[in-house]
Design a protein around this motif. Structure first.
Motif, PDB file in Angstrom:
ATOM      1  N   TYR A   1       1.863 -31.615 -29.175  1.00  0.00           N
ATOM      2  CA  TYR A   1       2.101 -31.174 -30.544  1.00  0.00           C
ATOM      3  C   TYR A   1       3.448 -31.721 -30.992  1.00  0.00           C
ATOM      4  N   GLY A   2       3.435 -32.613 -31.978  1.00  0.00           N
ATOM      5  CA  GLY A   2       4.675 -33.228 -32.423  1.00  0.00           C
ATOM      6  C   GLY A   2       5.319 -34.020 -31.296  1.00  0.00           C
ATOM      7  N   ALA A   3       6.598 -33.762 -31.066  1.00  0.00           N
ATOM      8  CA  ALA A   3       7.315 -34.476 -30.012  1.00  0.00           C
ATOM      9  C   ALA A   3       7.087 -33.867 -28.626  1.00  0.00           C
ATOM     10  N   SER A   4       6.393 -32.748 -28.577  1.00  0.00           N
ATOM     11  CA  SER A   4       6.178 -32.050 -27.310  1.00  0.00           C
ATOM     12  C   SER A   4       4.867 -32.482 -26.667  1.00  0.00           C
ATOM     13  N   GLN A   5       4.929 -33.000 -25.446  1.00  0.00           N
ATOM     14  CA  GLN A   5       3.723 -33.378 -24.720  1.00  0.00           C
ATOM     15  C   GLN A   5       3.281 -32.204 -23.849  1.00  0.00           C
ATOM     16  N   VAL A   6       1.985 -31.882 -23.895  1.00  0.00           N
ATOM     17  CA  VAL A   6       1.444 -30.728 -23.182  1.00  0.00           C
ATOM     18  C   VAL A   6       0.554 -31.145 -22.015  1.00  0.00           C
ATOM     19  N   LEU A   7      -0.275 -32.156 -22.217  1.00  0.00           N
ATOM     20  CA  LEU A   7      -1.178 -32.622 -21.165  1.00  0.00           C
ATOM     21  C   LEU A   7      -0.701 -33.957 -20.613  1.00  0.00           C
TER      22      LEU A   7
ATOM     23  N   ASN B   1      -1.107 -18.619 -18.988  1.00  0.00           N
ATOM     24  CA  ASN B   1      -0.910 -18.948 -20.405  1.00  0.00           C
ATOM     25  C   ASN B   1       0.153 -20.036 -20.557  1.00  0.00           C
ATOM     26  N   GLY B   2      -0.081 -20.935 -21.495  1.00  0.00           N
ATOM     27  CA  GLY B   2       0.893 -21.981 -21.780  1.00  0.00           C
ATOM     28  C   GLY B   2       0.849 -23.177 -20.861  1.00  0.00           C
ATOM     29  N   MET B   3      -0.170 -23.261 -20.004  1.00  0.00           N
ATOM     30  CA  MET B   3      -0.261 -24.378 -19.054  1.00  0.00           C
ATOM     31  C   MET B   3      -1.038 -25.574 -19.603  1.00  0.00           C
ATOM     32  N   GLY B   4      -1.745 -25.390 -20.729  1.00  0.00           N
ATOM     33  CA  GLY B   4      -2.461 -26.517 -21.332  1.00  0.00           C
ATOM     34  C   GLY B   4      -3.971 -26.377 -21.375  1.00  0.00           C
ATOM     35  N   LYS B   5      -4.498 -25.226 -20.972  1.00  0.00           N
ATOM     36  CA  LYS B   5      -5.956 -25.051 -20.943  1.00  0.00           C
ATOM     37  C   LYS B   5      -6.571 -25.177 -22.338  1.00  0.00           C
ATOM     38  N   SER B   6      -6.044 -24.402 -23.277  1.00  0.00           N
ATOM     39  CA  SER B   6      -6.595 -24.434 -24.638  1.00  0.00           C
ATOM     40  C   SER B   6      -6.350 -25.772 -25.320  1.00  0.00           C
ATOM     41  N   THR B   7      -5.256 -26.429 -24.966  1.00  0.00           N
ATOM     42  CA  THR B   7      -4.987 -27.760 -25.517  1.00  0.00           C
ATOM     43  C   THR B   7      -6.064 -28.744 -25.082  1.00  0.00           C
ATOM     44  N   ALA B   8      -6.479 -28.650 -23.822  1.00  0.00           N
ATOM     45  CA  ALA B   8      -7.556 -29.523 -23.336  1.00  0.00           C
ATOM     46  C   ALA B   8      -8.853 -29.262 -24.088  1.00  0.00           C
ATOM     47  N   ILE B   9      -9.156 -27.986 -24.349  1.00  0.00           N
ATOM     48  CA  ILE B   9     -10.353 -27.644 -25.108  1.00  0.00           C
ATOM     49  C   ILE B   9     -10.282 -28.228 -26.528  1.00  0.00           C
ATOM     50  N   LYS B  10      -9.114 -28.147 -27.150  1.00  0.00           N
ATOM     51  CA  LYS B  10      -8.955 -28.694 -28.499  1.00  0.00           C
ATOM     52  C   LYS B  10      -9.198 -30.201 -28.517  1.00  0.00           C
ATOM     53  N   CYS B  11      -8.769 -30.881 -27.469  1.00  0.00           N
ATOM     54  CA  CYS B  11      -9.009 -32.328 -27.393  1.00  0.00           C
ATOM     55  C   CYS B  11     -10.501 -32.625 -27.258  1.00  0.00           C
TER      56      CYS B  11
END
Length: 229
Positions: free
Chosen positions: A19-25, A44-54
């Motif tokens: 998200y923006g300048a922040s890399q999560v995965l 929480n906050g480890m990147g699970k939901s981010t992977a789903i969004k991708c």
């Protein structure tokens, strides 16, 4: 068609996102075979939901690939990915307060997706209203109640039923039992186990490791945006 060629249903290959300048995965990869239940676990906050969004197209992939039935769907629009047969049960359930249970299930209903040869690509018995009510008898009892008149557990059942009404090839649940009472949580796990027995491919994101491990064929653990071996 993945069921006959041996091609995985879903392949996520070394994706990076943020998200923006922040890399999560950081190079996340996973595979789901037809009829498998696969889990994505972690705090929480480890990147699970981010992977789903991708996977569902809600967040762009910066690097890597996502393939569905061998087709590259990386950064496809959300609606195009949905039409392929990927259905999401979102975190927070997101039921409409001014629609009844029945209206939720009818409004989103879609026949099973077919291949170019006319073959059904979902489980043998399509999901219709009667079959969803059979899976969730409580929804039948509440079919004329509005979304905002349901308990949290009933809303989660409705969110799952709504996704099933689209006859998905792949069902994704983001935080499947978040915020539910233990007794209701057990009902949801029982439902997911029934779906597994029906042959419904599922990707589950949740924190309750012991419950997930009982029904999953494969488990992936995400820690700080990477898969932990």
């Amino acid at each position: 068609m993945s069921q006959s060629t041996g091609t995985p249903l879903l392949e996520v290959r070394n994706i990076e996102a943020g998200y923006g300048a922040s890399q999560v995965l950081f190079g996340v990869s996973l595979t789901i075979e037809p009829h498998q239940v696969v889990s994505l676990m972690g705090r929480n906050g480890m990147g699970k939901s981010t992977a789903i969004k991708c996977i569902t197209g809600a967040l762009p992939v910066r690097n890597g690939q996502i393939l569905f039935e061998g087709q590259d769907i990386t950064n496809w629009p959300v609606d195009a990915i949905s039409r392929l047969g990927i259905a999401l049960v979102p975190e927070g359930r997101q039921c409409f307060p001014n629609l009844t249970v029945r209206e939720h299930l009818v409004a989103f209903a879609r026949p099973p997706v077919q291949s170019q040869k006319g073959e059904l690509l979902t489980q043998a018995a399509p999901w219709n209203l009667d079959r969803i009510y059979e899976l969730f008898p409580r929804l039948k009892e509440r079919e004329h109640h509005m979304g905002n008149q349901l308990s949290g557990g009933e809303q989660q059942m409705l969110a799952i039923g709504r996704a099933l009404s689209t006859n998905p090839k792949l069902l994704i649940l983001d935080e499947a039992t978040e915020g539910l009472a233990p007794v209701v949580r057990e009902e949801i796990w029982k439902c997911l186990n029934n779906l597994k027995n029906f042959g419904q491919p599922i990707l589950i994101v949740d924190k309750f490791f012991r419950n997930i491990e009982k029904i999953s064929n494969t488990n992936y653990l995400v820690e700080k945006g990477k898969l932990k071996s």
